[in-house]
Design a protein around this motif. Structure first.
Motif, PDB file in Angstrom:
ATOM      1  N   GLY A 237       0.791  -1.220   0.000  1.00 26.93           N
ATOM      2  CA  GLY A 237       0.000   0.000   0.000  1.00 26.93           C
ATOM      3  C   GLY A 237       0.823   1.270   0.000  1.00 26.93           C
ATOM      4  O   GLY A 237       0.264   2.375  -0.055  1.00 26.93           O
ATOM      5  N   ASP A 238       2.152   1.151   0.061  1.00 31.68           N
ATOM      6  CA  ASP A 238       3.043   2.301   0.082  1.00 31.68           C
ATOM      7  C   ASP A 238       3.360   2.701  -1.360  1.00 31.68           C
ATOM      8  O   ASP A 238       4.027   1.960  -2.099  1.00 31.68           O
ATOM      9  CB  ASP A 238       4.323   1.963   0.840  1.00 31.68           C
ATOM     10  N   VAL A 239       2.909   3.877  -1.774  1.00 29.83           N
ATOM     11  CA  VAL A 239       3.128   4.330  -3.150  1.00 29.83           C
ATOM     12  C   VAL A 239       4.609   4.574  -3.423  1.00 29.83           C
ATOM     13  O   VAL A 239       5.115   4.253  -4.510  1.00 29.83           O
ATOM     14  CB  VAL A 239       2.303   5.600  -3.426  1.00 29.83           C
ATOM     15  N   GLY A 240       5.336   5.127  -2.452  1.00 33.39           N
ATOM     16  CA  GLY A 240       6.754   5.376  -2.647  1.00 33.39           C
ATOM     17  C   GLY A 240       7.535   4.090  -2.868  1.00 33.39           C
ATOM     18  O   GLY A 240       8.393   4.012  -3.753  1.00 33.39           O
ATOM     19  N   GLN A 241       7.257   3.071  -2.064  1.00 32.57           N
ATOM     20  CA  GLN A 241       7.927   1.789  -2.251  1.00 32.57           C
ATOM     21  C   GLN A 241       7.544   1.150  -3.580  1.00 32.57           C
ATOM     22  O   GLN A 241       8.371   0.493  -4.226  1.00 32.57           O
ATOM     23  CB  GLN A 241       7.583   0.851  -1.100  1.00 32.57           C
ATOM     24  N   ALA A 242       6.300   1.328  -3.997  1.00 35.89           N
ATOM     25  CA  ALA A 242       5.877   0.783  -5.290  1.00 35.89           C
ATOM     26  C   ALA A 242       6.651   1.424  -6.442  1.00 35.89           C
ATOM     27  O   ALA A 242       7.047   0.736  -7.396  1.00 35.89           O
ATOM     28  CB  ALA A 242       4.369   0.999  -5.478  1.00 35.89           C
ATOM     29  N   VAL A 243       6.894   2.730  -6.357  1.00 34.49           N
ATOM     30  CA  VAL A 243       7.653   3.415  -7.408  1.00 34.49           C
ATOM     31  C   VAL A 243       9.097   2.919  -7.437  1.00 34.49           C
ATOM     32  O   VAL A 243       9.644   2.591  -8.508  1.00 34.49           O
ATOM     33  CB  VAL A 243       7.605   4.939  -7.192  1.00 34.49           C
ATOM     34  N   LEU A 244       9.737   2.849  -6.266  1.00 32.91           N
ATOM     35  CA  LEU A 244      11.131   2.401  -6.223  1.00 32.91           C
ATOM     36  C   LEU A 244      11.271   0.959  -6.698  1.00 32.91           C
ATOM     37  O   LEU A 244      12.196   0.631  -7.450  1.00 32.91           O
ATOM     38  CB  LEU A 244      11.668   2.535  -4.793  1.00 32.91           C
ATOM     39  N   GLU A 245      10.372   0.088  -6.267  1.00 30.69           N
ATOM     40  CA  GLU A 245      10.473  -1.320  -6.645  1.00 30.69           C
ATOM     41  C   GLU A 245      10.265  -1.513  -8.144  1.00 30.69           C
ATOM     42  O   GLU A 245      11.045  -2.211  -8.809  1.00 30.69           O
ATOM     43  CB  GLU A 245       9.443  -2.130  -5.855  1.00 30.69           C
ATOM     44  N   SER A 246       9.234  -0.888  -8.692  1.00 32.28           N
ATOM     45  CA  SER A 246       8.933  -1.094 -10.110  1.00 32.28           C
ATOM     46  C   SER A 246       9.987  -0.446 -11.000  1.00 32.28           C
ATOM     47  O   SER A 246      10.410  -1.031 -12.008  1.00 32.28           O
ATOM     48  CB  SER A 246       7.544  -0.534 -10.438  1.00 32.28           C
ATOM     49  N   TYR A 247      10.447   0.751 -10.643  1.00 28.74           N
ATOM     50  CA  TYR A 247      11.452   1.437 -11.460  1.00 28.74           C
ATOM     51  C   TYR A 247      12.773   0.661 -11.450  1.00 28.74           C
ATOM     52  O   TYR A 247      13.408   0.473 -12.494  1.00 28.74           O
ATOM     53  CB  TYR A 247      11.649   2.861 -10.933  1.00 28.74           C
ATOM     54  N   SER A 248      13.208   0.222 -10.274  1.00 29.41           N
ATOM     55  CA  SER A 248      14.444  -0.557 -10.199  1.00 29.41           C
ATOM     56  C   SER A 248      14.293  -1.901 -10.890  1.00 29.41           C
ATOM     57  O   SER A 248      15.254  -2.405 -11.497  1.00 29.41           O
ATOM     58  CB  SER A 248      14.853  -0.762  -8.739  1.00 29.41           C
ATOM     59  N   ARG A 249      13.107  -2.487 -10.853  1.00 27.54           N
ATOM     60  CA  ARG A 249      12.899  -3.795 -11.496  1.00 27.54           C
ATOM     61  C   ARG A 249      12.992  -3.692 -13.009  1.00 27.54           C
ATOM     62  O   ARG A 249      13.598  -4.550 -13.670  1.00 27.54           O
ATOM     63  CB  ARG A 249      11.538  -4.368 -11.077  1.00 27.54           C
ATOM     64  N   ILE A 250      12.389  -2.661 -13.600  1.00 29.45           N
ATOM     65  CA  ILE A 250      12.440  -2.552 -15.057  1.00 29.45           C
ATOM     66  C   ILE A 250      13.842  -2.165 -15.525  1.00 29.45           C
ATOM     67  O   ILE A 250      14.282  -2.584 -16.599  1.00 29.45           O
ATOM     68  CB  ILE A 250      11.388  -1.538 -15.571  1.00 29.45           C
ATOM     69  N   LEU A 251      14.585  -1.393 -14.709  1.00 33.56           N
ATOM     70  CA  LEU A 251      15.970  -1.092 -15.073  1.00 33.56           C
ATOM     71  C   LEU A 251      16.844  -2.341 -14.946  1.00 33.56           C
ATOM     72  O   LEU A 251      17.748  -2.571 -15.766  1.00 33.56           O
ATOM     73  CB  LEU A 251      16.519   0.026 -14.182  1.00 33.56           C
ATOM     74  N   GLU A 252      16.574  -3.140 -13.941  1.00 28.22           N
ATOM     75  CA  GLU A 252      17.295  -4.408 -13.799  1.00 28.22           C
ATOM     76  C   GLU A 252      17.033  -5.313 -14.996  1.00 28.22           C
ATOM     77  O   GLU A 252      17.945  -5.953 -15.539  1.00 28.22           O
ATOM     78  CB  GLU A 252      16.865  -5.087 -12.504  1.00 28.22           C
ATOM     79  N   SER A 253      15.787  -5.375 -15.429  1.00 26.20           N
ATOM     80  CA  SER A 253      15.445  -6.219 -16.568  1.00 26.20           C
ATOM     81  C   SER A 253      16.072  -5.692 -17.854  1.00 26.20           C
ATOM     82  O   SER A 253      16.582  -6.466 -18.683  1.00 26.20           O
ATOM     83  CB  SER A 253      13.921  -6.292 -16.714  1.00 26.20           C
ATOM     84  N   LEU A 254      16.069  -4.375 -18.046  1.00 32.84           N
ATOM     85  CA  LEU A 254      16.674  -3.800 -19.240  1.00 32.84           C
ATOM     86  C   LEU A 254      18.184  -4.034 -19.249  1.00 32.84           C
ATOM     87  O   LEU A 254      18.769  -4.362 -20.299  1.00 32.84           O
ATOM     88  CB  LEU A 254      16.369  -2.305 -19.315  1.00 32.84           C
ATOM     89  N   ALA A 255      18.827  -3.868 -18.093  1.00 33.39           N
ATOM     90  CA  ALA A 255      20.268  -4.105 -18.024  1.00 33.39           C
ATOM     91  C   ALA A 255      20.589  -5.556 -18.349  1.00 33.39           C
ATOM     92  O   ALA A 255      21.567  -5.847 -19.059  1.00 33.39           O
ATOM     93  CB  ALA A 255      20.790  -3.736 -16.635  1.00 33.39           C
ATOM     94  N   PHE A 256      19.786  -6.477 -17.844  1.00 26.70           N
ATOM     95  CA  PHE A 256      20.023  -7.880 -18.162  1.00 26.70           C
ATOM     96  C   PHE A 256      19.801  -8.155 -19.645  1.00 26.70           C
ATOM     97  O   PHE A 256      20.514  -8.965 -20.255  1.00 26.70           O
ATOM     98  CB  PHE A 256      19.097  -8.761 -17.316  1.00 26.70           C
ATOM     99  N   THR A 257      18.831  -7.496 -20.252  1.00 26.06           N
ATOM    100  CA  THR A 257      18.604  -7.667 -21.683  1.00 26.06           C
ATOM    101  C   THR A 257      19.798  -7.177 -22.497  1.00 26.06           C
ATOM    102  O   THR A 257      20.239  -7.847 -23.447  1.00 26.06           O
ATOM    103  CB  THR A 257      17.340  -6.901 -22.107  1.00 26.06           C
TER     104      THR A 257
END
Length: 531
Positions: free
Chosen positions: A396-416
């Motif tokens: 339910g924490d919007v700030g944590q949702a932003v950090l988690e999703s943004y870091s996750r998509i950057l992690e996925s792009l870096a792995f790609t």
């Protein structure tokens, strides 16, 4: 007296009137000249003699009118573009406010999950077709930066109250409470933005490469020995018959080291944010009552043995497929949650209590966490675990949702990007092995032109390899900032990354299918349904 004069006047007028009919040609000519001079002022000006000042003035007037028309048209286009962007932004935030429930019936997801889905869907639409090492088109790059700014603008209003000193007019100072962006967002959002820019710059560095190229899988090419059936949807990488030059190979290795640093930083931020999220009650209720039931007898005996080595443990586990790796990760995380719950429960009548001592349970938990760290670092492309999915879904924490999703998509792009670089290096190794040469030395003008800048950077360091650069140097953070402050403030610890490297050097080369989330996505899907 007056009457003869009037008669004379009438007589003269009558004579003039009669003369008009006597000389029709001459009068018509005079009328035509007069009318022409009235209707065509430019011809009249030319008949009086051309005036240079008038011609220059007319040209300036025409130029000013055309320039004004162009400016008005440009202003109109900018205004229309801004209005269009405003409409897109309103539509985007309207969907977020509705929780992806366009019916407005209140059945939508939470704001945090809707924002997390927005990040995921944006990354899938932008980077879902990043199948080659090439710069991102300008249109897609502009859209990515624009919409990322929209989504990150939410964090500007997630604040906390902090004490501050205020001076009054008479010189006295008093302490008041002011608002400031929340600490975790204030430290991590700029770091993630820099990681984002680094990945885009890495793709831009392949703009002028001329060493390798791609051919379609459907192309009629008899020499397809480098085909990888695990990535049948990707185009085939082709290198020259004699292999890559030394400059191109150094360039690729340098880019790989840089992207690997970005991957580690994004992984560290994502892991830290996920660890701070609350564990949902629904996940806890689905767990068994002891760690043995979660791990299984064989894994439980290995972890609870007196002598435990995580490297030997992973060597004895079958990790030949992505499903088996994810299953082991789920079991480890479930056992850690169970052991933590039992350490918290003080009531002996509780179903979570156990006869195992607190010290042993804490030791078992540390062993399981070390295995999880090794798994996450060794296999960064595997999907998220059941625990991570539950945390994201019920967060339910919007700030944590932003950090988690943004870091996750950057992690996925870096792995790609890492996977694409590995494909090129793999094709080069295959060509070199077929030609029987261990190394190829070629320094053509085209290679020097294409790979001059990265090569110069690698030669600046002398004997120091690009991989020896620390994360602090790569990210541009100050060196005087201690490791403890880094871990506390930016959540990216250099010791954490070095520990990962040290623990994974002894790992065997486990055969597995490394496919990033964006490659597995195949469409716009939310993080709750992608696992």
């Amino acid at each position: 007296m007056g009457r003869p004069e009037e008669q004379e006047t009438y007589r003269s007028k009558l004579f003039n009137f009669k003369g008009m009919f006597d000389l029709p040609g001459r009068h018509a000519k005079s009328l035509s000249v007069e009318s022409a001079s009235i209707l065509d002022p430019t011809e009249e000006a030319s008949s009086r003699g051309s005036n240079p000042d008038n011609q220059i003035g007319n040209a300036l007037d025409r130029r000013m009118r055309s320039q004004k028309i162009r400016e008005e048209q440009a202003i109109k286009e900018v205004r229309e573009k801004l209005l269009q962007e405003m409409e897109q932004m309103k539509e985007r935030f309207a969907k977020l406010l509705l929780g992806e429930d366009m019916s407005g019936g209140g059945k939508g997801v939470s704001s945090a999950l809707a924002l997390s889905n927005a990040f995921t869907n944006l990354a899938a639409s932008i980077f879902g077709e990043q199948r080659r090492l090439e710069p991102m088109p300008a249109e897609r790059k502009a859209r990515w930066r624009k919409e990322i700014d929209w989504l990150l603008s939410v964090t500007d209003y997630i604040v906390e109250m902090v004490p501050s000193q205020q001076k009054s007019k008479d010189g006295s100072s008093m302490e008041i409470m002011t608002t400031r962006q929340r600490t975790d967002l204030h430290m991590n959002i700029p770091a993630l933005r820099k990681l984002d820019a680094m990945l885009l710059d890495c793709l831009d560095n392949f703009k002028e490469q001329q060493e390798f190229y791609y051919v379609s899988r459907d192309a009629d090419d008899g020499d397809k020995k480098s085909k990888n059936d695990d990535k049948w949807w990707l185009p085939t990488v082709k290198v020259p018959p004699e292999g890559l030059s030394d400059g191109a190979r150094k360039f690729l290795q340098y880019q790989k080291d840089c992207v690997n640093q970005v991957l580690k930083a994004a992984m560290a931020i994502n892991a830290q944010v996920l660890s701070e999220m609350e564990i949902p009650e629904s996940y806890i209720e689905s767990l068994p009552k002891n760690g043995r039931a979660s791990l299984g007898d064989s894994i439980y005996r290995s972890i609870t043995d007196e002598f435990f080595d995580p490297d030997q443990f992973l060597m004895g586990i079958d990790l030949s497929s992505e499903h088996k790796i994810l299953d082991l990760k789920n079991r480890m995380e479930a056992s850690i949650v169970i052991w933590k719950r039992k350490m918290i429960q003080k009531d002996s009548k509780s179903s979570w209590s156990s006869a195992v001592s607190l010290e042993k349970r804490e030791l078992f938990e540390e062993r399981a966490e070390s295995i999880l760290i090794l798994i996450k670092h060794r296999f960064p492309g595997i999907p998220q675990s059941t625990l991570d999915i539950s945390k994201i879904q019920f967060n339910g924490d919007v700030g944590q949702a932003v950090l988690e999703s943004y870091s996750r998509i950057l992690e996925s792009l870096a792995f790609t990007v890492l996977s694409r670089i590995d494909d090129v290096l793999h094709a080069d190794r295959q060509v070199s092995s077929q030609s029987g040469r261990k190394s190829v030395s070629r320094n053509s003008p085209q290679v020097a032109k294409s790979f001059g800048t990265p090569k110069e950077e690698t030669e600046k360091n002398g004997t120091e390899t690009p991989g020896s650069m620390t994360l602090l140097d790569f990210m541009g953070w100050e060196a005087d900032q201690g490791d403890s402050d880094m871990k506390k403030d930016s959540q990216v610890s250099e010791d954490f990354i070095k520990d990962l490297d040290a623990k994974t050097q002894k790992l065997p080369n486990i055969a597995t299918k490394k496919v990033s989330y964006l490659e597995n996505l195949g469409g716009v899907r939310s993080p709750t349904s992608r696992h």
